[in-house]
Design a protein around this motif. Structure first.
Motif, PDB file in Angstrom:
ATOM      1  N   ILE A   1       2.373   7.537 -68.993  1.00 43.61           N
ATOM      2  CA  ILE A   1       3.648   8.172 -68.643  1.00 43.61           C
ATOM      3  C   ILE A   1       4.771   7.614 -69.511  1.00 43.61           C
ATOM      4  N   PHE A   2       4.824   6.306 -69.648  1.00 49.45           N
ATOM      5  CA  PHE A   2       5.881   5.674 -70.451  1.00 49.45           C
ATOM      6  C   PHE A   2       5.779   6.097 -71.916  1.00 49.45           C
ATOM      7  N   GLY A   3       4.532   6.137 -72.443  1.00 45.45           N
ATOM      8  CA  GLY A   3       4.344   6.497 -73.846  1.00 45.45           C
ATOM      9  C   GLY A   3       4.794   7.912 -74.156  1.00 45.45           C
ATOM     10  N   TYR A   4       4.402   8.876 -73.326  1.00 50.04           N
ATOM     11  CA  TYR A   4       4.787  10.267 -73.570  1.00 50.04           C
ATOM     12  C   TYR A   4       6.292  10.481 -73.394  1.00 50.04           C
TER      13      TYR A   4
ATOM     14  N   PHE B   1       9.113  13.712 -73.053  1.00 54.24           N
ATOM     15  CA  PHE B   1       8.756  14.531 -71.903  1.00 54.24           C
ATOM     16  C   PHE B   1       9.494  13.993 -70.669  1.00 54.24           C
ATOM     17  N   ASP B   2       9.714  14.909 -69.695  1.00 57.48           N
ATOM     18  CA  ASP B   2      10.207  14.399 -68.414  1.00 57.48           C
ATOM     19  C   ASP B   2       9.034  13.791 -67.633  1.00 57.48           C
ATOM     20  N   PHE B   3       9.333  13.249 -66.459  1.00 53.97           N
ATOM     21  CA  PHE B   3       8.294  12.489 -65.729  1.00 53.97           C
ATOM     22  C   PHE B   3       7.097  13.371 -65.381  1.00 53.97           C
ATOM     23  N   MET B   4       7.308  14.562 -64.856  1.00 52.69           N
ATOM     24  CA  MET B   4       6.204  15.428 -64.451  1.00 52.69           C
ATOM     25  C   MET B   4       5.364  15.846 -65.653  1.00 52.69           C
ATOM     26  N   GLU B   5       6.019  16.140 -66.786  1.00 48.40           N
ATOM     27  CA  GLU B   5       5.273  16.506 -68.000  1.00 48.40           C
ATOM     28  C   GLU B   5       4.435  15.318 -68.482  1.00 48.40           C
ATOM     29  N   ALA B   6       5.027  14.126 -68.468  1.00 48.38           N
ATOM     30  CA  ALA B   6       4.310  12.930 -68.910  1.00 48.38           C
ATOM     31  C   ALA B   6       3.135  12.623 -67.987  1.00 48.38           C
TER      32      ALA B   6
END
Length: 335
Positions: free
Chosen positions: A23-26, A32-37
């Motif tokens: 999540i952090f990397g994306y 990306f936002d959180f949901m996309e990540a």
């Protein structure tokens, strides 16, 4: 207990680390936002192969490649650890340990037994026969595993009784008595000192291997010091000179004599109506059927077959013989 919990949670900690890393990397590389990540991390780690949120940059592809390789290794670690825990019974041991600690948290006025060797096992057996609650502390892995198999309902703590934290886990501050049966007198001295500091009112009974340790244990705070070898020799010799008396005492303290108890009833345990009365009035109260075989005076002396006219005052104790129900009736605990 904390180490066991950490080992059990280790696979899940690794799995959460992989997800948070993705999540952090994306979010940092592709913005990306959180949901996309979270979505991209999930389809990458699970290798589901669904469509990407949007085309990745070169940096995003490189990170995805790294995440795939890293997550494969992490998943292999997680599956291996979980399989080990299930096969070795670690999961069952953990939940059983939690169950035992929950039961110990609720217990009070119990006996703590430090050491589950021959003497500790005999003490536990006798306490169990007479309906006394107790908690055992033992540091030997083989002994604890064998005890868990032989006595599943035993309240057992695996730890070093010389450490304050272990005694606290056994709730020694709420216990009424402690029995320490370790083979090394120095360890018993440490336990006596710790227990006395944690619970000044607790009754402490300690084993001793040598005569020179008795005074040290007494100074440390032990109420009674027992030398098993000496008692065993005296017991065998007395069987020669007074066999019937010894057999009767063994009968009272063994399983066969479970219905018959010999107990010390203190002044404070007597009903208010019969305090400061003569021994005759106390024995005749409600005709409970108990028999007085002696009294303990205020200065700690024992009087065998005391006269019926003696007054039982504060600080004195009556030694009685009878069934458990009769003694409880004498104390006024049964209507």
């Amino acid at each position: 207990m904390r180490n066991d919990l950490f080992r059990l949670l280790q696979p899940f900690i690794v799995l959460h680390f992989v997800i948070m890393l993705g999540i952090f990397g994306y979010m940092m590389i592709e913005h990306f936002d959180f949901m996309e990540a979270l979505y991209m991390t999930t389809i990458t780690v699970t290798t589901a192969g669904f469509a990407e949120v949007r085309p990745l940059s070169s940096g995003g592809r490189l990170f995805t490649t790294f995440l795939l390789i890293f997550s494969w290794g992490a998943m292999a670690f997680v599956l291996t650890r979980l399989t080990q825990y299930i096969i070795s019974g670690e999961v069952n041991k953990f939940f059983k340990s939690r169950k035992i600690m929950t039961a110990i948290d609720k217990i009070r006025d119990h006996v703590v037994i430090c050491g589950y060797g021959r003497n500790g096992q005999q003490a536990a057996h006798t306490l169990r026969v007479h309906g006394q609650r107790f908690v055992v502390i033992e540091n030997d892995d083989d002994i604890t595993e064998r005890a868990a198999l032989e006595t599943p309902d035993l309240l057992f703590i695996h730890g070093d009784g010389t450490e304050d934290d272990t005694l606290k886990r056994a709730r020694v501050e709420r216990a009424r008595a402690l029995i320490t049966t370790l083979p090394e007198d120095a360890d018993n001295v440490f336990i006596v000192l710790s227990a006395r500091s944690l619970n000044p009112a607790i009754q402490i009974i300690s084993r001793a291997s040598g005569n020179n340790s008795i005074l040290k244990l007494k100074k440390a705070g032990a109420d009674s010091v027992i030398m098993p070898d000496k008692i065993g020799g005296t017991h065998m010799a007395t069987l020669v000179s007074k066999p019937d008396v010894i057999e009767f005492i063994d009968y009272l303290s063994g399983e066969e004599g479970e219905a018959i108890n010999m107990e010390s009833v203190g002044y404070e345990q007597l009903p208010v109506e019969i305090r400061d009365s003569t021994l005759r009035d106390i024995m005749n109260w409600k005709k409970t059927g108990v028999n007085c075989i002696g009294i303990k005076t205020i200065d700690g002396k024992f009087v065998i077959n005391p006269p019926e006219e003696v007054l039982i005052n504060k600080g004195m104790k009556v030694i009685v013989l009878g069934t458990r129900q009769q003694i409880e009736e004498m104390k006024g605990n049964i209507d």
